[in-house]
Design an enzyme around this catalytic site. Sequence first.
Site, PDB file in Angstrom:
ATOM      1  N   GLY A  15      52.551  48.307  43.913  1.00 14.93           N
ATOM      2  CA  GLY A  15      53.688  48.550  44.797  1.00 14.93           C
ATOM      3  C   GLY A  15      54.818  49.305  44.137  1.00 14.93           C
ATOM      4  N   ALA A  76      51.927  42.608  49.323  1.00 15.33           N
ATOM      5  CA  ALA A  76      52.274  41.278  48.827  1.00 15.33           C
ATOM      6  C   ALA A  76      51.094  40.334  49.003  1.00 15.33           C
ATOM      7  CB  ALA A  76      53.485  40.734  49.574  1.00 15.33           C
ATOM      8  N   ALA A  77      50.683  39.679  47.916  1.00 11.46           N
ATOM      9  CA  ALA A  77      49.538  38.766  47.979  1.00 11.46           C
ATOM     10  C   ALA A  77      49.423  37.989  46.679  1.00 11.46           C
ATOM     11  CB  ALA A  77      48.236  39.531  48.220  1.00 11.46           C
ATOM     12  N   GLU A  78      48.763  36.841  46.768  1.00 12.57           N
ATOM     13  CA  GLU A  78      48.277  36.135  45.594  1.00 12.57           C
ATOM     14  C   GLU A  78      46.888  36.696  45.294  1.00 12.57           C
ATOM     15  OE1 GLU A  78      49.971  34.229  43.810  1.00 12.57           O
ATOM     16  OE2 GLU A  78      51.577  33.428  45.071  1.00 12.57           O
ATOM     17  N   THR A  79      46.603  37.008  44.014  1.00 12.21           N
ATOM     18  CA  THR A  79      45.430  37.823  43.740  1.00 12.21           C
ATOM     19  C   THR A  79      44.423  37.260  42.739  1.00 12.21           C
ATOM     20  OG1 THR A  79      46.673  39.051  42.056  1.00 12.21           O
ATOM     21  CG2 THR A  79      46.652  39.955  44.289  1.00 12.21           C
ATOM     22  N   TYR A 180      40.071  33.557  47.626  1.00 13.73           N
ATOM     23  CA  TYR A 180      40.798  34.834  47.663  1.00 13.73           C
ATOM     24  C   TYR A 180      40.096  35.826  48.589  1.00 13.73           C
ATOM     25  CZ  TYR A 180      42.354  39.447  46.168  1.00 13.73           C
ATOM     26  OH  TYR A 180      42.809  40.744  46.153  1.00 13.73           O
ATOM     27  N   LYS A 184      41.349  37.682  52.189  1.00 13.07           N
ATOM     28  CA  LYS A 184      41.402  39.130  52.425  1.00 13.07           C
ATOM     29  C   LYS A 184      40.649  39.501  53.694  1.00 13.07           C
ATOM     30  CE  LYS A 184      43.580  41.144  49.926  1.00 13.07           C
ATOM     31  NZ  LYS A 184      45.064  41.206  49.825  1.00 13.07           N
TER      32      LYS A 184
END
Length: 372
Positions: A15, A76-79, A180, A184
Amino acid sequence: MPLRVLVTGGAGFIGRRLVDRLVADGHSVVVLDSLVPQVHGESRPAVPAETIWADVRDLDALRTAMRGVDVVQHLAAETGVGQSQYEIARYVGVNTFGTSAVLQSAIEAGARQVVIASSRAVYGEGRHRCPRCHAVLSSARRTVEAMDAGLFDLRCPTCGTVAVPEPTPEEASLAPTSIYGVTKVQQEELALAVAASHDLGVTVLRLFNVFGPGQSLKNPYVGVLGTFFRRIRGHRPVELYEDGRMLRDFVFVDDVVEVFRAATGAEGALGRTWNVGTGEAVTLEEMARALGRALDDEPELEVSGRYRLGDVRHAVADVSRLAEECGAVPSTPLEKGLRAFVEWALGNEEDALDDLAEDQLRSRHLLRQSSG
């Protein structure tokens, strides 16, 4: 034409570089980022755009950020694949609910397009083909029993032959193997359902293994390259899970940013789903050796036979659709990208809680030792 663009996760690895390019292109940019300490530490980065430091699930903050926005780049995300296997509520909350909040706010604000940063994790094990009976496998799963025995490759369910991995196209079945990956898929399905019911264009970008300057060196749950870097620099053995021959598609961050940039406000990107990778397969063993060459240090490799539940065996992109419909196909050679990563990383070294992350996985039986 200049646009008003919201970048969620705009202070993160991809980003932040995307914001720079959009600003250079003359767009008006606003960033919304929660500055998760696991990724960012305690510092607040300088970003050349309007900033709103808030969680992506905060509807009030999103409504403020969305004012006058034409395009939303939703990164924006937990990855972390491994972490997602036990911090389930957190990952579903941020990734799934967070995306629903972004989509709802975009509709309310009259935005024209939302670009979803999805992942190769939606495919699970991806496409394979049996060399003997030519059956195509696109939703197969590995079993704990087989991996405990050291049998890591997928086998044809018809004849039992070891299946050969192929680049996975966008039309392949979605069969995620981790929480995860499930989130998605949920992000994509939410976006497509909203697009079908509202006047909102959606573009889905399925990112493969993105690497390069700016990636988190302190987060032990993401980026195998960061783990390899820390071990080589610390003169410790580089552990290779399974047999070290897992295939990945490593794509340089600046090439990924160019795809996001090309999709921004583009009519030809609306309603499209694209793999974002190189189409070139690299084993993790090869990647560790290549990183060692970039560091001018021969790494000691340790093939451990350990494996993580939720990981996939092979993941390589079919990028023919991206080439045909977008034209911005990643092309940075691996060695060149690694040199850029190393040059940056040597000036930004950080410790990571690798041992703690390992303990969290092992105590939950998510990190296992094969007998093979």
